[in-house]
Design an enzyme around this catalytic site. Structure first.
Site, PDB file in Angstrom:
ATOM      1  N   ARG A   1     144.620  67.356  58.215  1.00 16.55           N
ATOM      2  CA  ARG A   1     143.552  66.627  57.234  1.00 16.55           C
ATOM      3  C   ARG A   1     144.195  65.659  56.474  1.00 16.55           C
ATOM      4  NH1 ARG A   1     139.517  71.065  55.583  1.00 16.55           N
ATOM      5  NH2 ARG A   1     138.924  70.254  58.007  1.00 16.55           N
TER       6      ARG A   1
ATOM      7  N   ARG B   1     143.769  68.213  35.625  1.00 19.22           N
ATOM      8  CA  ARG B   1     143.743  69.293  34.361  1.00 19.22           C
ATOM      9  C   ARG B   1     145.164  69.509  34.061  1.00 19.22           C
ATOM     10  NH1 ARG B   1     139.667  74.151  33.164  1.00 19.22           N
ATOM     11  NH2 ARG B   1     140.600  74.725  35.330  1.00 19.22           N
TER      12      ARG B   1
ATOM     13  N   GLU C   1     135.820  74.398  24.640  1.00 11.72           N
ATOM     14  CA  GLU C   1     135.904  75.760  25.370  1.00 11.72           C
ATOM     15  C   GLU C   1     136.663  76.773  24.028  1.00 11.72           C
ATOM     16  OE1 GLU C   1     137.871  76.168  28.916  1.00 11.72           O
ATOM     17  OE2 GLU C   1     139.670  74.942  28.111  1.00 11.72           O
TER      18      GLU C   1
ATOM     19  N   ASP D   1     135.424  80.696  28.880  1.00  5.58           N
ATOM     20  CA  ASP D   1     136.389  80.638  28.022  1.00  5.58           C
ATOM     21  C   ASP D   1     136.165  80.752  26.549  1.00  5.58           C
ATOM     22  OD1 ASP D   1     139.434  80.622  28.485  1.00  5.58           O
ATOM     23  OD2 ASP D   1     139.085  78.858  29.758  1.00  5.58           O
TER      24      ASP D   1
ATOM     25  N   ASP E   1     138.536  83.094  37.725  1.00  3.92           N
ATOM     26  CA  ASP E   1     139.840  82.258  37.369  1.00  3.92           C
ATOM     27  C   ASP E   1     140.242  82.972  36.062  1.00  3.92           C
ATOM     28  OD1 ASP E   1     138.338  80.964  35.418  1.00  3.92           O
ATOM     29  OD2 ASP E   1     138.651  79.225  36.199  1.00  3.92           O
TER      30      ASP E   1
END
Length: 713
Positions: free
Chosen positions: A305, A332, A422, A450, A622
């Site tokens: 890929r 991030r 958050e 969060d 997560d």
């Protein structure tokens, strides 16, 4: 013992030093010594300021705890509480009106509303899938999920289901691209004549929605249309199994889907040392250079890929029209809290990981900025910065990137900043947070999980919180969501930046997503998170139905709907007469999510997992989901809603359940019946020591236990 190289007063792990010297620096235009000197100055000058900001968090939290304890047993006095928060500098005055002046923003950020993916940067295959999810098959999205109300069939191709998929897709085409005097459902021929698209010799009701085509105008291979700034490609192929059955030869309808994608170095990864960080940085480098590849087995085939190329069409005027084949990529970085042993400072202390991320991810982005037609067409880099508490911390991030730009020879404000709303101190001071980086801001968003975790931790001493499902029904959450959009619009983000909404956490429930997630564009958000490329394609349908910029204009004209007073409403439980069965059930649900996530984080280094909940519904977990679950149990323990003995019994019971759910994973290591594994201990740490974790974060426990697990391997 980690082998290190000393450079510019830093002790750098050999593998990270080698990566920077041999891969990241060559072709960047930055000299090695200038880079290391700059990184050293950043760490030694900004590190003490970073530490002071964290100490301020703890100081404010201690004062808030003390206030709640002092006022325990009396009715909550909102005005007194608000005055107290103002007195201690937690709640700041809101300044005069202003608008951001962020420049050189890519259209995917500024003018193209649509879905956004978030993927762990450490997994090259996922990263490539996300980057290539700019385009997705609507046929596949309908056929392969429950989007049409029933699960995808097993076995061979179901002709009846396929016919329903085609019919559903044509309904979408009629809604987004109506034809004068006929319907896409009845169309037998699509062709181009005199620069116009004709369907059975009839024009589109809005001819300007025709963008271009590939192939011969009398029988094109593909036609591209545009609605609400999103493109749709009709693919024609009468030799294809689907096209051969179609009266117009239409083999697929491909939607522009994931307009942007966040490559995550934070919540969805498990990066605890130099080895992990090099893996993350290497994949980011491959994406920025455009040469990332991943080879893997798919069934009996070996698949390689790579990044999709851009696609060229012939426009109505006969000229070329080029459309991007990949999502715009943001990265991030981690927040201000954590340190990492990949680099030690001159005193032998681990450096703040956020400073390391800032310098190295920006260095890597220079490879993209040096080429034409790469990720950004406007010469920008996009960094999402999570878990910042208030405008002072946003200002620190802004100054950090100003310093980084100077070291790396970037123009001022090349690095655009995403502010994740958050944390509670950011929410109640959001306007001033945006002001603190008004020339960089390109993204704000909300994140319920969060944000709820911080809500519980901040008000831990206020009393027991409601059950999690009931927390969502409290007034503060709608106030939080609305205020984020309202302030974003007041600050001029419309047409310049993204206003985002959070993740759809149930990747197997696409019918429910189609029904519910349309509320995000209706709320004025021009992007929202989805868990997969297929979900991006299906969520893109919502942006064809909703003109987000028209919604934003209406909301802005109507004025602010929510204010700080609502956001400060603490979602503590007003009804506390839960039965024992209700209490244990709530703790079991939290415990299962924690254990199912933590066991893979600690034992396998997997930072984002689909974990079955107590009802066997697969949920994306997560660190944010782990944070809220751990803080919720910690809150109930602290206020004697549930006993430690009961929680320990639940943890053991649910560990056995999680073991059973993972029985088919050859890499999985069971937690029961010994309950002495490092992973199990980590899960217990998060719960039983949850109240004393900084801001209720899971990272300190997870990092320490993962390092312990790696050392034991």
């Amino acid at each position: 013992m980690v082998a290190r190289i000393e450079v510019a007063g830093l002790q750098v792990a050999e593998e990270l030093h080698a990566f920077v010297e041999t891969q990241a620096l060559p072709g960047s235009g930055v000299e090695a010594q200038a880079f290391w000197d700059g990184l050293s100055k950043l760490i030694h000058d900004f590190g003490p300021r970073n530490r002071a900001l964290l100490e301020k968090r703890e100081d404010l939290q201690a004062k808030i705890d003390a206030w709640h304890i002092a006022n325990r047993g009396t009715a909550h006095d909102h005005e007194a509480y608000k005055a107290f928060l103002t007195e201690i500098g937690y709640l700041l005055p809101e300044g005069d009106s202003f608008e951001i002046d962020t420049a050189n923003v890519d259209p995917e950020i500024a003018t193209v509303p649509g879905p956004q993916l978030v993927v762990p940067i450490t997994n090259a295959r996922y990263a490539l899938n996300a980057a290539n999810a700019r385009w997705g098959s609507l046929y596949d999205g309908f056929y392969g999920t429950d989007a049409m109300g029933s699960p995808a069939p097993k076995g061979g191709y179901d002709i009846g289901r396929g016919a329903r998929v085609v019919a559903r897709a044509r309904v979408f085409l009629d809604e987004a691209f109506p034809v004068e005097g006929t319907s896409h459902a009845d169309a037998r021929r699509y062709h181009i004549q005199g620069g116009a698209l004709l369907i059975d010799d009839q024009p589109l009701a809005q001819p300007e929605k025709f963008v271009g085509y590939r192939g011969h105008p009398k029988a094109p291979d593909a036609i591209v249309l545009k609605n609400n700034n999103l493109h749709v490609e009709l693919v024609f192929d009468r030799t294809h199994a689907i096209g051969a059955r179609d009266q117009a030869g239409l083999a697929d309808v491909r939607l522009e889907s994931a307009i942007s994608a966040i490559m995550d170095c934070e919540d969805s990864v498990a990066c605890v040392d130099a080895e992990d960080k090099v893996q993350a940085y290497s994949n980011w480098l491959g994406l920025m250079r455009g040469d990332l590849q991943e080879t893997f087995q798919k069934g009996d085939a070996t698949v390689t890929r790579a990044l999709n190329p851009d696609v060229v069409y012939t426009g109505p005027d006969g000229g070329e029209v080029t459309l991007k084949g990949r999502a715009l990529l943001l990265v991030r970085n981690v927040g201000h809290l954590m340190t990492n042993p990949a680099i030690l400072d001159r005193d032998g202390n681990e450096v703040y990981e956020g400073l390391m991320d800032a310098m190295i991810t920006a260095l890597i982005a220079k490879h993209d900025l040096a080429q034409a037609g790469g990720n950004s067409v406007t010469g920008s880099m996009y960094v999402v910065k999570p878990k910042m508490h208030g405008p002072e911390e946003v200002s620190f991030a802004d100054e950090t990137f100003t310093f980084v730009e100077g070291v790396l020879g970037m123009a001022a404000n090349t690095v655009k900043l995403g502010i994740m709303d958050e944390e509670r101190r950011t929410s109640v001071n959001l306007k001033e947070c945006i002001r603190a980086a008004k020339s960089r801001v390109a993204f704000i968003n909300t994140g319920f999980l969060d944000r709820t975790g911080d809500e519980i931790h901040t008000s831990m001493e206020a009393g027991p919180f409601s059950r999690k499902d009931f927390i969502k029904r409290k007034a503060w959450i709608s106030g939080y969501e609305n205020q984020n959009v309202d302030i974003g619009l007041e600050c001029g983000l419309s047409g310049k930046a993204q206003i985002g909404k959070g993740m759809w956490a149930m990747p197997d429930m696409m019918a429910a997503m189609i029904e519910q997630k349309i509320e995000h564009p209706k709320s004025g958000a021009n992007c929202a998170w989805v868990p997969s490329p297929t979900a991006a394609t299906l969520h893109a349908l919502h942006y064809h139905k909703v003109d987000v910029f028209a919604v934003q204009a209406k909301l802005k004209a109507g004025g602010r709907r929510a204010f700080v007073d609502t956001v400060l409403d603490i979602p503590a439980a007003s009804y506390r007469k839960w039965g024992r069965e209700q209490i244990i059930r709530e703790v079991e649900n939290n415990a299962q999510g924690i254990l199912g996530y933590v066991v893979r984080w600690i034992d396998q280094g997997v930072g984002c997992s689909k974990v079955p909940d107590i009802n066997n519904v697969g949920l994306m977990e997560d660190r944010a989901t782990c944070r809220i679950s751990a803080q919720h149990i910690a809150n109930w323990l602290h206020h004697d809603v549930v006993s430690e003995a009961d929680v320990r019994a639940v943890m053991e019971k649910m560990a056995a359940v999680v073991d059973g759910q993972n029985a088919g994973d050859p890499l999985y290591q069971a937690m029961a019946p010994s309950f002495d594994s490092i992973a199990y201990k980590a899960a217990c740490d998060l719960v039983f020591a949850g109240r004393v974790q900084p801001s209720g974060y899971t990272e300190p426990v997870l990092h320490a236990r993962r390092l312990e697990r790696k050392a034991a391997s």
